[in-house]
Scaffold this active site. Structure first.
Site, PDB file in Angstrom:
ATOM      1  N   VAL A  18       2.049  -3.843   0.216  1.00  0.00           N
ATOM      2  CA  VAL A  18       0.734  -3.282   0.545  1.00  0.00           C
ATOM      3  C   VAL A  18       0.762  -1.757   0.555  1.00  0.00           C
ATOM      4  CG1 VAL A  18      -0.086  -5.313   1.801  1.00  0.00           C
ATOM      5  CG2 VAL A  18       1.215  -3.553   3.024  1.00  0.00           C
ATOM      6  N   ASP A  43       5.609  -7.116   2.559  1.00  0.00           N
ATOM      7  CA  ASP A  43       6.321  -5.857   2.756  1.00  0.00           C
ATOM      8  C   ASP A  43       5.335  -4.747   3.102  1.00  0.00           C
ATOM      9  OD1 ASP A  43       9.075  -4.237   1.786  1.00  0.00           O
ATOM     10  OD2 ASP A  43       7.227  -3.109   1.462  1.00  0.00           O
ATOM     11  N   TYR A  48       2.513   3.377   5.729  1.00  0.00           N
ATOM     12  CA  TYR A  48       1.377   2.811   4.989  1.00  0.00           C
ATOM     13  C   TYR A  48       0.119   2.731   5.861  1.00  0.00           C
ATOM     14  CZ  TYR A  48       5.062   1.030   1.824  1.00  0.00           C
ATOM     15  OH  TYR A  48       6.136   0.892   0.972  1.00  0.00           O
ATOM     16  N   LYS A  73       9.177  -0.671   7.889  1.00  0.00           N
ATOM     17  CA  LYS A  73      10.151   0.410   7.719  1.00  0.00           C
ATOM     18  C   LYS A  73       9.882   1.538   8.707  1.00  0.00           C
ATOM     19  CE  LYS A  73       9.542  -0.606   2.795  1.00  0.00           C
ATOM     20  NZ  LYS A  73       8.148  -1.136   2.834  1.00  0.00           N
ATOM     21  N   HIS A 106      13.367   4.083   5.727  1.00  0.00           N
ATOM     22  CA  HIS A 106      12.524   4.299   4.550  1.00  0.00           C
ATOM     23  C   HIS A 106      13.130   5.279   3.547  1.00  0.00           C
ATOM     24  CE1 HIS A 106       8.030   3.747   3.425  1.00  0.00           C
ATOM     25  NE2 HIS A 106       8.779   3.804   2.353  1.00  0.00           N
ATOM     26  N   TRP A 185      10.930  -1.507  -5.675  1.00  0.00           N
ATOM     27  CA  TRP A 185       9.545  -1.089  -5.483  1.00  0.00           C
ATOM     28  C   TRP A 185       9.087  -0.418  -6.779  1.00  0.00           C
ATOM     29  CZ3 TRP A 185       8.340   4.029  -6.125  1.00  0.00           C
ATOM     30  CH2 TRP A 185       9.265   5.021  -5.775  1.00  0.00           C
ATOM     31  N   LEU A 188       6.623  -2.338 -11.831  1.00  0.00           N
ATOM     32  CA  LEU A 188       5.880  -2.205 -13.094  1.00  0.00           C
ATOM     33  C   LEU A 188       5.725  -0.732 -13.468  1.00  0.00           C
ATOM     34  CD1 LEU A 188       3.059  -4.821 -12.336  1.00  0.00           C
ATOM     35  CD2 LEU A 188       5.316  -5.208 -13.355  1.00  0.00           C
ATOM     36  N   LYS A 229       2.448  -5.693  -6.091  1.00  0.00           N
ATOM     37  CA  LYS A 229       1.342  -5.208  -5.274  1.00  0.00           C
ATOM     38  C   LYS A 229       0.052  -5.208  -6.075  1.00  0.00           C
ATOM     39  CE  LYS A 229      -1.264  -1.382  -4.048  1.00  0.00           C
ATOM     40  NZ  LYS A 229      -1.687  -0.079  -4.610  1.00  0.00           N
ATOM     41  N   ARG A 235      -5.021 -10.852  -9.988  1.00  0.00           N
ATOM     42  CA  ARG A 235      -3.690 -10.289 -10.251  1.00  0.00           C
ATOM     43  C   ARG A 235      -2.685 -10.736  -9.206  1.00  0.00           C
ATOM     44  NH1 ARG A 235      -5.165  -4.059 -12.073  1.00  0.00           N
ATOM     45  NH2 ARG A 235      -6.075  -4.593 -14.111  1.00  0.00           N
ATOM     46  N   ILE A 236      -3.138 -10.899  -7.967  1.00  0.00           N
ATOM     47  CA  ILE A 236      -2.247 -11.447  -6.940  1.00  0.00           C
ATOM     48  C   ILE A 236      -1.767 -12.828  -7.380  1.00  0.00           C
ATOM     49  CG2 ILE A 236      -2.135 -12.285  -4.555  1.00  0.00           C
ATOM     50  CD1 ILE A 236      -4.109 -10.070  -3.787  1.00  0.00           C
ATOM     51  N   ASN A 239       0.618 -12.454 -10.663  1.00  0.00           N
ATOM     52  CA  ASN A 239       1.945 -11.901 -10.382  1.00  0.00           C
ATOM     53  C   ASN A 239       2.872 -12.902  -9.727  1.00  0.00           C
ATOM     54  OD1 ASN A 239       1.157  -9.448 -11.457  1.00  0.00           O
ATOM     55  ND2 ASN A 239       0.812  -8.464  -9.472  1.00  0.00           N
TER      56      ASN A 239
END
Length: 274
Positions: A18, A43, A48, A73, A106, A185, A188, A229, A235-236, A239
């Site tokens: 996220v 995650d 964030y 994190k 992090h 992370w 893509l 993400k 797309r969720i 993926n």
């Protein structure tokens, strides 16, 4: 697909992230959708600023907490032993959870040189049973070597920028040697640049899959834990739809050959931001 971390804890190999998702209903709905689709690993991170939304999404999802694997994190401004313990309490409160499955440092910020004492706070949380596993993000080999020599609990994973154009071969080899998983992370590339690569596009056509599905599959077959993400429901779903095909060795090699050591994000050796 499930992997077993070096402390025996099991973790889904494909997770939902996220990063840069606005807190509130957007985060809540995205997390609920991800869990509904089948994701069991979520995650987030203190920086964030959406841990509250993640927690609400978890509570509203129709899946028992023990079936989920939640990562957060400690941010750079909270590095240090006591500061990290306090930051963990804040994250736990925002998430509304009784424990965290995975807690990560992090960034190493080597110029500040607090990552060892920060990691020792993670060891304390682990020893107290408040987290099930601990690890790091964005650590270079020298940073990992120092942890291995000065700390008691081996990190279970190192979450780093990783994609076919920046495949981190040397770091992956080091981590494999020490039984530390590598987690990607930006799998893509930030902005999704790799999805327009001609090799990726050709393989997507060959397998009747999207470019993103091909790249995620490349990560999985390389034994990399991967965090995808999106806030777009379709797309969720897409993926996560990567378990009904397998890239051939030849096609994996084609994607391996895309590596140009092209880092998109900050270099952990120099990155300092609070």
């Amino acid at each position: 697909m499930i992997v077993t971390l070096n402390n025996g804890v099991k973790m889904p190999q494909l997770g939902f992230g996220v990063f840069k998702v606005e807190d509130g209903s957007i985060t809540v709905d995205a997390v609920k959708k991800a869990i509904d689709v089948g994701y069991r690993s979520i995650d987030t991170a203190a920086i964030y600023q959406n841990e509250a939304g993640v927690g609400q999404g978890i509570r509203e999802a129709d899946v028992p907490r023990e079936e989920l694997f939640i990562t957060t994190k400690v941010w750079n401004a909270d590095q240090g032993y006591e500061e990290t313990l306090a930051a963990f309490d804040k994250s736990l409160e925002k998430l509304g959870l009784e424990y965290i499955d995975l807690y990560l440092v992090h960034w190493p910020m080597p110029k500040v040189d607090k990552y060892v004492e920060t990691y020792r706070a993670l060891e304390k949380l682990y020893e107290d049973g408040r987290v099930r596993a601990i690890g790091v993000c964005n650590f270079h080999i020298p940073h990992l070597e120092r942890l291995l020599s000065e700390c008691k609990v081996k990190p279970v994973l190192n979450q780093v920028e990783l994609h076919p154009c920046f495949s981190q071969v040397e770091l992956r080899e080091f981590c494999a040697k020490h039984d530390i998983f590598v987690e990607a992370w930006g799998p893509l590339m930030q902005g999704g640049e790799v999805l327009n690569n001609s090799t990726v596009l050709a393989l997507a056509e060959k397998y009747s899959k999207s470019p993103a599905q091909v790249v995620i599959r490349w990560h999985l077959q390389n034994d990399i834990i991967v965090i995808s993400k999106s806030v777009t429901p379709s797309r969720i779903e897409a993926n996560f739809d990567v378990f009904d095909f397998e890239l051939s060795d030849e096609d994996m090699a084609k994607l391996d050959d895309l590596n140009t050591n092209q880092r998109i994000g900050a270099d952990p050796a120099d990155f300092y931001k609070v």
